[in-house]
Design an enzyme around this catalytic site. Structure first.
Site, PDB file in Angstrom:
ATOM      1  CG  ASP A  86      32.869 -14.660 118.764  1.00  0.00           C
ATOM      2  OD1 ASP A  86      33.917 -13.985 118.657  1.00  0.00           O
ATOM      3  OD2 ASP A  86      32.884 -15.900 118.897  1.00  0.00           O
ATOM      4  CG  ASP A 117      36.695 -14.373 126.180  1.00  0.00           C
ATOM      5  OD1 ASP A 117      37.264 -13.958 125.165  1.00  0.00           O
ATOM      6  OD2 ASP A 117      36.299 -15.538 126.301  1.00  0.00           O
ATOM      7  CD  GLU A 151      38.405 -16.947 120.666  1.00  0.00           C
ATOM      8  OE1 GLU A 151      39.449 -17.541 120.966  1.00  0.00           O
ATOM      9  OE2 GLU A 151      37.406 -16.947 121.425  1.00  0.00           O
TER      10      GLU A 151
HETATM   11 ZN   LIG Z   1      38.361 -14.750 123.866  1.00  0.00          ZN
END
Ligand SMILES: [Zn+2]
Length: 446
Positions: A86, A117, A151
């Site tokens: 995610d 990320d 997350e």
């Molecule tokens: Zn992350």
């Protein structure tokens, strides 16, 4: 030391990353059945597992859609690699030079939401495993890539994982910075609920993880508030119908380095008008972002001081509420902290609600896991950096004997959560190289 990574691994990793970036895997708060976090995240999870299958792994997806994993090898002991598919929303797309959900290689970097990320580091770790497999190495431990899917929000995916699956022997999460993070403070987010007020209305602060940089008051006490702010030497701006108390924003984990505008407003107002929520902040916390008056000095060598951020304040004709973010050193006792906070709050008729809690992470520096990963990083880079502790949170803390390991380097620009998020190609390649050696030492040489 051998090199596992070939040019083909590098090229394929970049191509696979492009595929994964194309899934707009942002949380959908009103998902359909079977996709607890929405179709975008579901698709990205399935896409990642599809890729794992192509790389020779066995895959499993939770029938309720909360998580998925992919495995290679067999054996009782497992090395877990914790990733997430995610991403945070793109934000204002006008701030992007390239489309956020279409990975574009430009110059020396690959751009797109999730490149840093955490899709980029995840792909680097996956191709690192592929390279070790291709080398013909003999695996003595099972490798399990675990993909969480929430997350960036409430970690509901990994919560389900830990309820349904057996713990791994050891692990790392490539969702932070090199060399590695062996200690992360406990994270406690709290709401204190109090009585309504007919005298004061305040609505100030924002996200719990940010020190508020402004707090606005408008109402009959504005002139007196102004005097108090002057007396205290607090910065503010006076407008026709309101006073804007100024602060300095910073992540909650670094609260003592910020200036809390909500606390300053409460300190000023509480000397003008008596309200329990204002008095609590003014008398029990003040400007001390370490909460010393409530808890005493809480500090340890490994993770530093407790931090305390009054992030939100709401007072109106129905109720009052204070939102607080506390980061607890790894050696401190959370129950003691909760007890002190509840006792102090009760004096002001404020009721305690635990909004979110993440236990701390701590793997001793002299453990095999830390020593092995640190040695790999140092040998590969020549950088003798020490293991780190952090007030931030990665998935590493959801499992025992797990640390955060990469994939940003000390010289990498942090673009996580920002427009034009990107990962330098050389970071993908050098983290692949490090992860491959780490996987080899942890899983093939046990
Ligand atoms: Zn992350």
């Amino acid at each position: 030391m051998q090199t596992f990574i070939t040019q083909q691994h590098k090229d394929e990793a970049v191509e696979s990353l492009k595929t994964l970036i194309a899934y707009p895997s942002v949380l959908d708060e009103e998902p359909k059945d079977g996709t607890p976090f929405g179709q975008g995240i579901q698709d990205a999870l399935e896409g990642a597992l599809e890729l794992c299958k192509r790389l020779g792994m066995e895959t499993y997806i939770d029938p309720d859609g909360y998580y998925g994993y992919a495995e290679y090898g067999s054996g009782e002991e497992t090395l877990a690699i914790l990733c997430h598919m995610d991403v945070v929303p793109a934000g204002n797309e006008a701030d992007w030079d390239t489309p956020p959900f279409e990975a574009v290689v430009k110059g020396d970097s690959i751009y797109g939401r999730g490149t840093q990320d955490d899709k980029g580091p995840s792909v680097a770790a996956l191709y690192a495993l592929k390279a070790v497999i291709d080398s013909g190495a003999n695996f003595e431990r099972r490798i399990r890539f675990i993909f969480g899917s929430d997350e960036e929000n409430l970690w509901r995916g990994l919560d389900q994982y830990n309820k349904k699956e057996k713990p791994a022997t050891m692990g790392f999460s490539p969702d932070s910075v090199f060399p590695l993070t062996y200690a992360e403070k406990g994270l406690l987010q709290v709401k204190l609920h109090g009585p309504k007020s007919n005298q004061v209305q305040v609505q100030a602060g924002g996200a719990l993880n940010v020190v508020p940089d402004q707090a606005i008051y408008s109402g009959e006490y504005a002139d007196e508030l102004q005097k108090q702010l002057d007396q205290q030497g607090f910065e503010y701006e006076k407008n026709d119908d309101h006073i804007r108390v100024k602060g300095k924003a910073i992540h909650s984990k670094d609260a003592p380095q910020g200036t809390n505008a909500v606390s300053r407003l409460a300190i000023g107002l509480s000397s003008v008008v008596s309200e329990p929520a204002l008095n609590f902040i003014a008398k029990e916390i003040g400007e001390d972002a370490k909460g010393t008056q409530l808890f005493g000095e809480i500090h340890d060598e490994d993770s530093g001081s407790l931090t305390f951020n009054v992030a939100q304040l709401k007072i109106n004709e129905d109720s009052s509420e204070i939102g607080i973010d506390i980061r607890i050193p790894v050696s401190a006792d959370k129950d003691e902290i909760v007890k002190s906070l509840k006792t102090a709050a009760a004096k002001y008729h404020l009721d305690y609600e635990e909004f979110d809690y993440l236990a701390s992470l701590y793997v001793p520096k002299d453990s095999d896991l830390v020593q092995t990963l640190l040695a790999v990083y140092r040998e590969k880079t020549g950088d003798q950096a020490e293991p780190m502790s952090s007030g931030g949170a990665t998935f590493a803390r959801t499992m025992k004997n797990c640390v955060a390991f990469g994939a940003m380097f000390p010289d990498t620009q942090d673009t996580m959560h920002m427009p034009n998020e990107n990962m330098p190609l050389k970071d993908i390649y050098r983290s692949m190289d490090i992860f491959a050696e780490a996987i080899y030492r942890l899983a093939c040489q046990s």
